[in-house]
Scaffold this motif. Structure first.
Motif, mmCIF file in Angstrom:
data_model
loop_
_atom_site.group_PDB
_atom_site.id
_atom_site.type_symbol
_atom_site.label_atom_id
_atom_site.label_comp_id
_atom_site.label_asym_id
_atom_site.label_seq_id
_atom_site.Cartn_x
_atom_site.Cartn_y
_atom_site.Cartn_z
ATOM 1 N N ALA A 113 10.881 -2.951 -11.522
ATOM 2 C CA ALA A 113 9.588 -1.503 -11.397
ATOM 3 C C ALA A 113 10.372 -1.060 -9.896
ATOM 4 C CB ALA A 113 7.921 -1.783 -11.700
ATOM 5 N N CYS A 114 10.918 -1.322 -9.532
ATOM 6 C CA CYS A 114 11.070 -1.295 -8.154
ATOM 7 C C CYS A 114 12.051 0.151 -8.323
ATOM 8 C CB CYS A 114 11.297 -2.635 -7.500
ATOM 9 S SG CYS A 114 12.760 -1.617 -5.515
ATOM 10 N N THR A 115 11.508 0.643 -7.567
ATOM 11 C CA THR A 115 12.564 2.266 -6.914
ATOM 12 C C THR A 115 13.861 1.779 -6.035
ATOM 13 O OG1 THR A 115 10.685 3.352 -5.833
ATOM 14 C CG2 THR A 115 10.728 3.882 -7.626
ATOM 15 N N THR A 116 13.591 0.947 -5.080
ATOM 16 C CA THR A 116 14.743 0.797 -4.677
ATOM 17 C C THR A 116 14.451 1.892 -3.210
ATOM 18 O OG1 THR A 116 16.410 1.640 -4.116
ATOM 19 C CG2 THR A 116 16.398 -0.272 -6.088
ATOM 20 N N CYS A 117 13.358 2.182 -3.059
ATOM 21 C CA CYS A 117 12.732 3.223 -2.245
ATOM 22 C C CYS A 117 12.400 3.173 -0.495
ATOM 23 C CB CYS A 117 11.133 4.286 -2.583
ATOM 24 S SG CYS A 117 10.556 3.503 -1.789
ATOM 25 N N ASN A 118 12.488 1.594 -0.550
ATOM 26 C CA ASN A 118 12.594 1.468 1.166
ATOM 27 C C ASN A 118 11.012 2.046 1.774
ATOM 28 O OD1 ASN A 118 14.733 -0.286 2.318
ATOM 29 N ND2 ASN A 118 15.826 1.282 1.306
ATOM 30 N N ALA A 119 10.407 2.063 1.187
ATOM 31 C CA ALA A 119 8.676 2.345 1.742
ATOM 32 C C ALA A 119 8.829 1.202 2.151
ATOM 33 C CB ALA A 119 8.058 2.724 0.852
ATOM 34 N N CYS A 120 8.446 0.057 1.112
ATOM 35 C CA CYS A 120 7.601 -1.514 2.104
ATOM 36 C C CYS A 120 8.504 -1.754 3.197
ATOM 37 C CB CYS A 120 8.018 -2.407 0.811
ATOM 38 S SG CYS A 120 9.848 -2.428 0.282
ATOM 39 N N THR A 121 9.693 -1.750 3.306
ATOM 40 C CA THR A 121 10.449 -2.387 4.401
ATOM 41 C C THR A 121 10.124 -1.334 5.781
ATOM 42 O OG1 THR A 121 12.828 -1.067 3.764
ATOM 43 C CG2 THR A 121 12.447 -3.453 3.091
ATOM 44 N N ASP A 122 10.038 -0.102 5.542
ATOM 45 C CA ASP A 122 9.603 0.878 6.789
ATOM 46 C C ASP A 122 8.846 0.876 6.894
ATOM 47 O OD1 ASP A 122 10.819 3.540 7.841
ATOM 48 O OD2 ASP A 122 8.500 3.337 7.469
ATOM 49 N N ALA A 123 7.380 0.026 6.001
ATOM 50 C CA ALA A 123 5.931 -0.327 6.614
ATOM 51 C C ALA A 123 5.635 -1.382 7.169
ATOM 52 C CB ALA A 123 5.225 0.074 5.139
ATOM 53 N N CYS A 124 6.527 -2.612 7.113
ATOM 54 C CA CYS A 124 6.378 -4.257 7.869
ATOM 55 C C CYS A 124 6.611 -3.849 9.022
ATOM 56 C CB CYS A 124 7.273 -4.302 7.439
ATOM 57 S SG CYS A 124 6.795 -6.495 7.716
ATOM 58 N N PRO A 125 5.620 -4.091 9.731
ATOM 59 C CA PRO A 125 5.733 -3.764 11.286
ATOM 60 C C PRO A 125 6.001 -5.207 11.713
ATOM 61 C CG PRO A 125 3.020 -4.450 10.688
ATOM 62 C CD PRO A 125 3.955 -4.530 9.381
ATOM 63 N N VAL A 126 7.134 -6.534 11.061
ATOM 64 C CA VAL A 126 8.090 -7.019 11.532
ATOM 65 C C VAL A 126 9.394 -7.181 10.805
ATOM 66 C CG1 VAL A 126 6.522 -8.643 12.323
ATOM 67 C CG2 VAL A 126 6.675 -8.692 10.705
ATOM 68 N N SER A 155 1.029 -0.962 -0.363
ATOM 69 C CA SER A 155 0.167 0.464 0.248
ATOM 70 C C SER A 155 1.320 0.860 -0.316
ATOM 71 C CB SER A 155 -1.154 -0.329 1.427
ATOM 72 O OG SER A 155 0.064 0.259 2.320
ATOM 73 N N VAL A 156 2.274 1.450 0.417
ATOM 74 C CA VAL A 156 2.555 2.159 -0.288
ATOM 75 C C VAL A 156 4.235 2.282 -0.884
ATOM 76 C CG1 VAL A 156 2.865 3.100 2.765
ATOM 77 C CG2 VAL A 156 4.987 1.347 1.670
ATOM 78 N N CYS A 157 3.938 0.810 -1.520
ATOM 79 C CA CYS A 157 4.748 1.007 -2.730
ATOM 80 C C CYS A 157 4.541 2.179 -3.839
ATOM 81 C CB CYS A 157 4.797 -0.686 -3.478
ATOM 82 S SG CYS A 157 5.545 -0.964 -4.195
ATOM 83 N N PRO A 158 5.981 2.464 -4.017
ATOM 84 C CA PRO A 158 5.126 3.457 -5.459
ATOM 85 C C PRO A 158 4.741 3.522 -6.497
ATOM 86 C CG PRO A 158 7.657 3.927 -4.556
ATOM 87 C CD PRO A 158 7.055 2.862 -3.327
ATOM 88 N N ALA A 159 6.062 2.117 -6.906
ATOM 89 C CA ALA A 159 5.168 0.972 -8.168
ATOM 90 C C ALA A 159 3.961 0.795 -8.672
ATOM 91 C CB ALA A 159 6.160 0.159 -7.972
ATOM 92 N N ASN A 160 3.499 -0.104 -7.513
ATOM 93 C CA ASN A 160 2.422 -0.726 -7.087
ATOM 94 C C ASN A 160 0.848 0.985 -7.236
ATOM 95 O OD1 ASN A 160 -0.351 -2.006 -4.737
ATOM 96 N ND2 ASN A 160 0.937 -3.537 -6.146
ATOM 97 N N ILE A 161 1.193 1.218 -6.330
ATOM 98 C CA ILE A 161 0.060 2.872 -6.175
ATOM 99 C C ILE A 161 -0.427 3.365 -7.468
ATOM 100 C CG2 ILE A 161 0.091 5.255 -5.309
ATOM 101 C CD1 ILE A 161 1.928 4.576 -2.584
ATOM 102 N N THR A 162 0.586 3.290 -8.686
ATOM 103 C CA THR A 162 0.899 4.077 -9.694
ATOM 104 C C THR A 162 0.276 2.905 -10.757
ATOM 105 O OG1 THR A 162 3.015 3.440 -9.822
ATOM 106 C CG2 THR A 162 2.268 5.936 -9.403
ATOM 107 N N GLY A 163 -0.372 1.368 -10.353
ATOM 108 C CA GLY A 163 -0.761 0.665 -11.327
ATOM 109 C C GLY A 163 0.310 -0.178 -11.501
ATOM 110 N N LYS A 164 1.755 -0.678 -11.667
ATOM 111 C CA LYS A 164 2.997 -1.102 -11.824
ATOM 112 C C LYS A 164 2.648 -2.517 -10.945
ATOM 113 C CE LYS A 164 4.910 2.453 -13.102
ATOM 114 N NZ LYS A 164 3.924 3.912 -13.236
#
Lengths: 433, 263
Positions: free
Chosen positions: A366-379, A310-319
């Motif tokens: 499609a990954c921008t290596t922005c680390n939004a995913c790793t930051d968001a993960c609760p575990v 839900s925070v992945c820029p690629a996924n948010i923009t439909g990739k």
């Protein structure tokens, strides 16, 4: 006596089956490459206590945080009650803790009831969020029939277990009031006392209800325990080791591959004698065995909550890319390999690979290596390192990068810049004022 | 402001001198026209506060960041090791970069290959200078009341936990600072990271930079600030996409600082 033996058999079988499946999971995780995460133990412990035990990263989404907290605390604390149930089951006693704990017992039972009610509320709202409100985070290509059923099974089982627990207490309370033999006056029932009027008055019927709820509750728990290894719900166990073994380095730091260092040093300095490198194998990852054990533990820890996606820029923009799918694919492929080992032995090849059979090229690029995913993960799961390993394989083993990426490599190699500018022009900016 | 003089390491070394700090310009800062302006402003700030600095000039080469993010570890390490030879040859101790990607790579990935330097990003330098009262916002353009929103570059923010330094440069302006909903650790990428800058995006329903600029423009800012040359390109393209170049400026922290001080 028969019931005690029956209980012992069920309990032993449940625990044996569970440990068998856990051993398989450990074996599968060990299919991964070695990685040293034994450093800085006190810092690791602090992260585990904060992130897993203290649920710190859940707080970013307050509604889910509170509801999850109900279920989490309920789960942890009601397990104290399970201890009593097991002792009672083994020795044919009834509410064995009542006498030694005295007044504290009443407080405990009362708090279990309150927690069970909060769990019920949490779980019902969770069910509604998934099946009625259809929160976007719980959908996506990777959320097929099984992941959605898995989530619902977990929620329904929790409703059943908590209902059985409360009904059991209600029947017990009514039997206590009737003065039935064995039903000693123990416990305080702030919630289940409201259920008492709904129950029949017959002593036999009440005992039947109390006993069947008791058995249903404990067999349900044993069954649920054995469901865990097949389910995303395994996170209730792995969240702890997984956060303990978190990456402690800055998120921007990617690993420097030692196997590459040797070759590069040898290229730059012909007199250099390479040091032996243990990892061997291929560069990057094509399949499970090329990932680290931590990548694999991450995959088993994922509970598919979708915060990453839900925070992945690629996924948010439909990739096509979805970090959650990366984790689920990794787990599915690992399970498949585990089954192959069980059936055909260790060296069986099934012609499938994590890259291409599960995760496509379009996703990894499609990954921008922005680390939004790793930051968001609760575990503290790290989908990014899997993506990078897959890219490494595609580039270094196959030379299969998008054409424009290959052009960029060529420019860096020849001009020392990712664009086609001559290195001699590098200082022209001073004059361009 | 005196004429801008930018000494190279080679020139200083020939005179037997060494700088306090090496300014690592980066490829975008060297070649991209828009980023070149930021590069000159960083030099102006260094000159203004009297820090003795130098650049590598033609001896500088790509850090290898885009190669590494794209999976080409060979190329990355080739770049890294030859850059380390150059840096160590000049006995460099301290580096300031104009780019979060260079910053991250030099700071985090070079030590493992033998390159140990104190590396800061230019926003951290500006913060430090403000903290030491060596840099103020006076003698130049006034930003009073201007609405400014800051876009966090991923490789400065999440990658290295630098969130406050660039904001410090904005806080002294007496401007109207507004945050986007997705800011700091929740910041949304501009779409350029991970070597995306050098390729077309995969097919989808929207470009990432448009998603980001939509969020910024919803705040009706006068200025969208950032501190990364790649974010600069992506955000500027986003603003152009809506033909709003006149109303909304995309500026680097260094440019804003230079303007506020009349440099």
């Amino acid at each position: 006596m028969v019931l005690q033996i029956l209980f012992l058999i069920i309990a032993a079988a449940a625990i044996a089956l569970f440990s068998l499946n856990v051993r398989k999971i450990i074996r599968n995780i060990n299919l991964g490459r070695p990685l040293d995460r034994s450093d800085r133990p006190s810092e690791r412990l602090a992260i585990m206590l904060k992130v897993a035990f203290g649920q710190s990263k859940m707080a970013k989404r307050p509604v889910a945080f509170v509801l999850h907290l109900f279920v989490y605390i309920g789960f942890v604390i009601i397990n104290l009650e399970v201890l009593e149930i097991i002792i009672d089951g083994l020795f044919g006693t009834h509410r064995i803790f009542a006498e030694p704990l005295g007044g504290l017992y009443n407080v405990l039972i009362a708090s279990f009831e309150v927690l069970a009610t909060l769990v019920l509320i949490g779980v019902i709202v969770f069910f509604a969020r998934r099946n009625i409100v259809h929160i976007k985070r719980f959908s996506g290509t990777e959320m097929g029939t099984w992941p959605r059923s898995d989530a619902n099974i977990i929620l329904i089982v929790e409703v059943l277990l908590m209902s059985a627990f409360l009904t059991m207490n209600a029947a017990d309370y009514k039997l206590q009031q009737l003065g039935t033999l064995h039903y000693i006056s123990a416990g305080s029932f702030p919630v289940s006392s409201f259920l008492v009027p709904l129950l029949p008055d017959s002593e036999t019927a009440l005992i039947a209800i109390e006993r069947s709820c008791w058995w249903f509750h404990i067999i349900g728990i044993f069954a649920f325990l054995n469901y865990l290894p097949y389910s995303k719900h395994f996170h209730i166990i792995l969240a702890f080791p997984n956060t303990y073994f978190s990456n402690l380095k800055p998120k921007g730091e990617f690993t420097n591959m030692a196997s590459v260092s040797n070759e590069v040093k040898a290229m730059l300095d012909p007199t250099y004698t390479p040091e032996p490198v243990p990892e061997g194998g291929r560069f990057g990852a094509k399949d499970i065995g090329d990932l680290s054990w931590k990548n694999l533990m991450d995959a088993y820890t994922c509970t598919e909550c979708g915060r990453c996606t839900s925070v992945c820029p690629a996924n948010i923009t439909g990739k096509l890319l979805s970090p959650r799918k990366i984790m689920m694919d990794t787990r599915d492929r690992m399970e498949e390999m585990g089954k192959n080992i069980d059936k055909h032995g260790k060296d069986h090849q099934d012609g499938k690979f994590l890259l291409d059979s599960y995760i496509s090229r379009e996703e990894i690029w499609a990954c921008t290596t922005c680390n939004a995913c790793t930051d968001a993960c609760p575990v503290n799961i790290d989908p990014l390192s899997i993506i990078v390993e897959l890219r490494r394989f595609a580039v270094m083993e196959e030379s299969q990068a998008p054409a424009s990426i290959n052009a960029m490599f060529g420019n860096v190699e020849n001009n020392g810049a990712p664009w086609k500018y001559a290195a001699v022009d590098r200082l022209n900016w001073v004059e361009n004022d | 402001m005196d004429k801008l003089t930018v000494p190279t390491m080679a020139e200083l070394a020939a005179k037997g001198e060494s700088p306090e700090i090496l300014f690592w310009v980066g490829c975008a800062g060297s070649f991209d026209e828009r980023a070149q302006k930021i590069t000159r402003d960083i030099c102006k700030i260094l000159q203004h506060v009297g820090i003795k600095f130098a650049v590598l000039g033609t001896e500088e080469s790509c850090t290898g960041d885009p190669a590494k993010r794209a999976g080409n570890e060979f190329l990355f390490q080739m770049q890294a090791m030859s850059n380390i030879q150059v840096l160590d040859g000049y006995n460099i101790k301290k580096i300031v970069t104009g780019c979060p990607h260079c910053f991250n790579t030099l700071r985090n990935e070079y030590p493992g290959l033998g390159g140990n330097y104190e590396v800061i990003h230019h926003s951290q330098l500006i913060q430090q200078l403000i903290d030491e009262s060596k840099l103020k916002a006076e003698g130049g353009e006034s930003f009073k009341g201007k609405k400014i929103t800051f876009h966090d570059p991923c490789y400065l923010g999440r990658a290295n936990n630098v969130y406050e330094a660039p904001r410090k440069a904005l806080e002294i302006l007496d401007a109207d600072l507004v945050e986007m909903k997705r800011c700091k650790s929740n910041g949304l990428c501009c779409g350029a990271g991970g070597a995306q800058m050098f390729k077309e995006p995969e097919k989808g329903k929207k470009d990432i930079n448009i998603e980001r600029i939509d969020e910024a423009l919803a705040l009706n800012p006068n200025i969208v600030a950032s501190s990364c040359p790649f974010c600069m390109t992506m955000l500027s393209d986003g603003v152009k996409n809506y033909n709003k170049e006149q109303e909304v400026k995309v500026l680097d922290i260094a440019e804003i600082t230079a303007r506020a001080n009349g440099l």
